[in-house]
Design an enzyme around this catalytic site. Structure first.
Site, short mmCIF file in Angstrom:
data_model
loop_
_atom_site.label_atom_id
_atom_site.label_comp_id
_atom_site.label_asym_id
_atom_site.label_seq_id
_atom_site.Cartn_x
_atom_site.Cartn_y
_atom_site.Cartn_z
N THR B 191 0.86 -1.19 0.00
CA THR B 191 0.00 0.00 0.00
C THR B 191 0.87 1.21 0.00
O THR B 191 1.31 1.66 1.04
CB THR B 191 -0.86 0.13 1.24
OG1 THR B 191 -1.74 -0.94 1.26
CG2 THR B 191 -1.68 1.40 1.22
N GLU B 271 3.17 -0.01 10.45
CA GLU B 271 2.27 0.19 11.60
C GLU B 271 2.55 -0.80 12.73
O GLU B 271 2.42 -2.01 12.55
CB GLU B 271 0.82 0.01 11.16
CG GLU B 271 0.29 1.17 10.34
CD GLU B 271 -1.10 0.88 9.77
OE1 GLU B 271 -1.59 -0.24 9.94
OE2 GLU B 271 -1.67 1.80 9.16
N ASN B 390 -4.88 -1.57 13.78
CA ASN B 390 -5.74 -2.05 12.71
C ASN B 390 -7.10 -2.54 13.19
O ASN B 390 -7.94 -2.93 12.39
CB ASN B 390 -5.01 -3.13 11.91
CG ASN B 390 -3.91 -2.53 11.08
OD1 ASN B 390 -4.17 -1.72 10.20
ND2 ASN B 390 -2.66 -2.86 11.41
#
Lengths: 395, 395
Positions: B191, B271, B390
């Site tokens: 991404t 992340e 998430n």
């Protein structure tokens, strides 16, 4: 009673010190006949533990007399010493059964090559202590064998929080089963050991057909964390002690029920999970594509983390299935969470606020509109507890 | 300066209210020529966002004049309205460039179909407010364009904690780049949005070759969490303003350096990660199999959780590669963690206590002994913070 619910079986479970907790860790299930039909399916992982390598030979060579299972050590990647441990375990069981007066059909002793072996626990474990604790205690294990045993199921557990068992009776015959599995659950197979017994009169080929059909739609569609184990084995033993020749289709249906029931129990006890998620895929061009689509979602960490957060994130579902080769148009797909259709034709439908994901049971329904085939994949969410258990517990 | 380090480019980044934080969320990079060569690679996800669908047409139709990028909304699964938003964004940029006196080579105005569009942020977002905030503010964005701009890189970030940029100079020409990406990092591509500019004199075909070679071994081997996005685009624009015809091989090598540098920056900002893990696979029968093996480990949640727990669990590495079709013997594999060979020939080697996994940088070396090919996959560990970000952040 579980694996001894069908006539013709004895079992036992004892503690021999493989588990640091002192809980039971060695189990034995013996088929006393009169028939000794069997079938088994194994992990499809190419890295296979020593007991898998051994048990494959037993199954290839003929019918199994008994199955011995230990928890507290997987005996995987332990080299030649580990394989010898497996062989010595089988020999100890054969000797113990011979000592109690059992004989094989065509010889005066029980042959070690008729003894299936299963191991589960830490990969890499397999030192002299591990071997001695098993081999030296097989006589005590054999002495504990009983036709009304209730101790075997606990002895095969690892991180499981509950025993998994199932029993069904039909038409004069019975199926009993015990299972273990709580993590590393992905198919072909999940990390599981399963022993299923029946007193129906069936031959090896009938058992094999029924077992492959049942596991293909149950354990093989359980995909808790995408991680395939090295030790999985599902074994089916038939004693014929009921004297009833089971209708093969009826037997297959009841066996499928047993396997489905155990799969749901494994899903419900998955390490750290807070949601049991059933991903139902409809309208696929083929059953294989339905499975592929369901699995792509089941293995998507972002989707799994969203469910943990009670977020019905249908965008992550579409992003996951977009990675597959299955026939579908990403802009013609419907996705529902717990009965609320949140995505229609690849765009937003009902407001996400209408969907309640707080219950543990979670149902995701994906309609592909590409055919008539369907499949359901069982999985779990990705939680803090999953990370904790699998970073703090070496397995 | 990043994307304006090469001559012939202007850029800008402003805040238009797409991000709830009020941070910059709309960026523009303009190629002022004299040449306008370009190349781009896109996500291989079949579910593609509207800007991807649009930009593919731009690239197919000829060279790009400018690229406009927004964060704060992926404009994915937003239907016909969302596609119109992308088209209107391109038209607004074309109108603004025409208003400042720019013209296309063969017409009196800038054509909207020469304007690339990228979006990143929440999937599903794309209402009237989203559209108006972008389209209405394009004139202000164009007015902010500058050849010494430093504001564009921040405007494309989402959950990124730092700007990712890279600049290299060589032989009279320069390459500049900016990137965003912090999660949903899996190839084909991760991404990410990446804009790379150069003032070297190169044509579309040369740029395309160099870009595909560079991304194939960098961004395509970054696999932070196995989740493939819907919005990824890596764009390379060449102005020719240096007047120097770059040697194609030298340019390809420097571009590969830039992409590798940015990949490492993306890995380092993933992340919730606490370890940056490089999985080096050696001795594979082919480069594709080396990648397959590395990726199987990079996507194994049990392995990733073990690294989070500083546990060099080589058994989980073998269990992961056992699921691949690559040529190797599971009992002839060596595995090292941070330089300590813990597994030799599929069994235990050095004591795990010799291995220190506390540093963030983690190196896993897998030797297959099946051939001469090699590849390195970059990934991260599975942490509590990953699950938190998430599950709590809808993206």
């Amino acid at each position: 009673m579980t694996v001894t619910a069908p006539a013709g079986f004895r079992s036992a479970g004892i503690a021999v010190g493989l588990k640091s907790t002192g809980k039971p860790d060695l189990a034995l299930v013996v088929n006393d006949g009169p028939r000794r039909a069997s079938a088994a399916v194994f992990t499809s992982n190419r890295a296979q533990a020593n007991p898998i390598i051994w048990s494959r030979k037993v199954v290839a060579g003929g019918t199994a007399r008994a199955i011995v299972l230990n928890s507290g050590g997987a005996n995987c990647f332990t080299g030649e010493f580990g394989y010898e441990t497996t062989r010595l375990t089988a020999e100890a069981v054969a000797a113990a059964l011979t000592a109690e007066g059992s004989v094989d059909d065509a010889s005066e002793a029980v042959d070690a090559e008729r003894i299936l072996v299963c191991s589960t626990g830490l990969i890499g474990s397999g030192d002299q202590t591990f071997r001695d604790r098993i081999v030296d205690n097989v006589p005590a294990l054999a002495a504990a064998l009983a036709a009304d045993d209730a101790t075997a199921p606990a002895a095969i557990l690892t991180t499981d929080s509950v025993e998994k068992t199932a029993v069904r009776e039909r038409d004069g015959w019975t199926i009993g089963a015990m299972a273990k599995g709580a993590g590393m659950l992905a198919p072909g197979l999940a990390t599981m050991l399963v022993v299923i017994t029946t007193d129906a009169v069936l031959d090896d080929a009938q058992l094999d057909r029924a077992l492959r059909a049942a596991t293909g739609r149950s354990f093989d569609r359980l995909d808790s964390d995408g991680c395939m184990s090295t030790n999985d084995q599902v074994t089916l033993l038939a004693s014929g002690a009921s004297g009833v020749a089971a209708d093969e289709d009826v037997f297959a249906a009841v066996l499928a029920e047993i396997c489905d029931d155990l799969s749901a129990q494994l899903q419900g006890d998955a390490e750290g999970a807070s949601h049991d998620i059933d991903i139902e895929v409809l309208g696929a061009a083929s059953e294989a594509e339905a499975v592929e689509v369901g699995r792509s979602v089941a293995r998507n960490n972002l989707f799994k983390a969203a469910i943990f957060g009670n977020d019905p994130n249908w965008g992550r579902v579409l992003a996951a299935i977009g990675t597959t080769d299955a026939a579908f148009d990403p802009y013609a797909v419907d996705v529902s969470f717990n009965g609320v259709r949140l995505c229609h034709a690849g765009g937003p439908d009902r407001p996400v606020e209408e969907c309640d994901l707080t219950p543990r049971r979670t149902h995701v329904r994906i309609e592909l509109f590409a055919g008539e085939a369907a499949a359901t994949i069982r999985t779990n969410d990705l939680t803090h507890d999953y990370v904790h258990e699998n970073s703090a517990y070496s397995s």
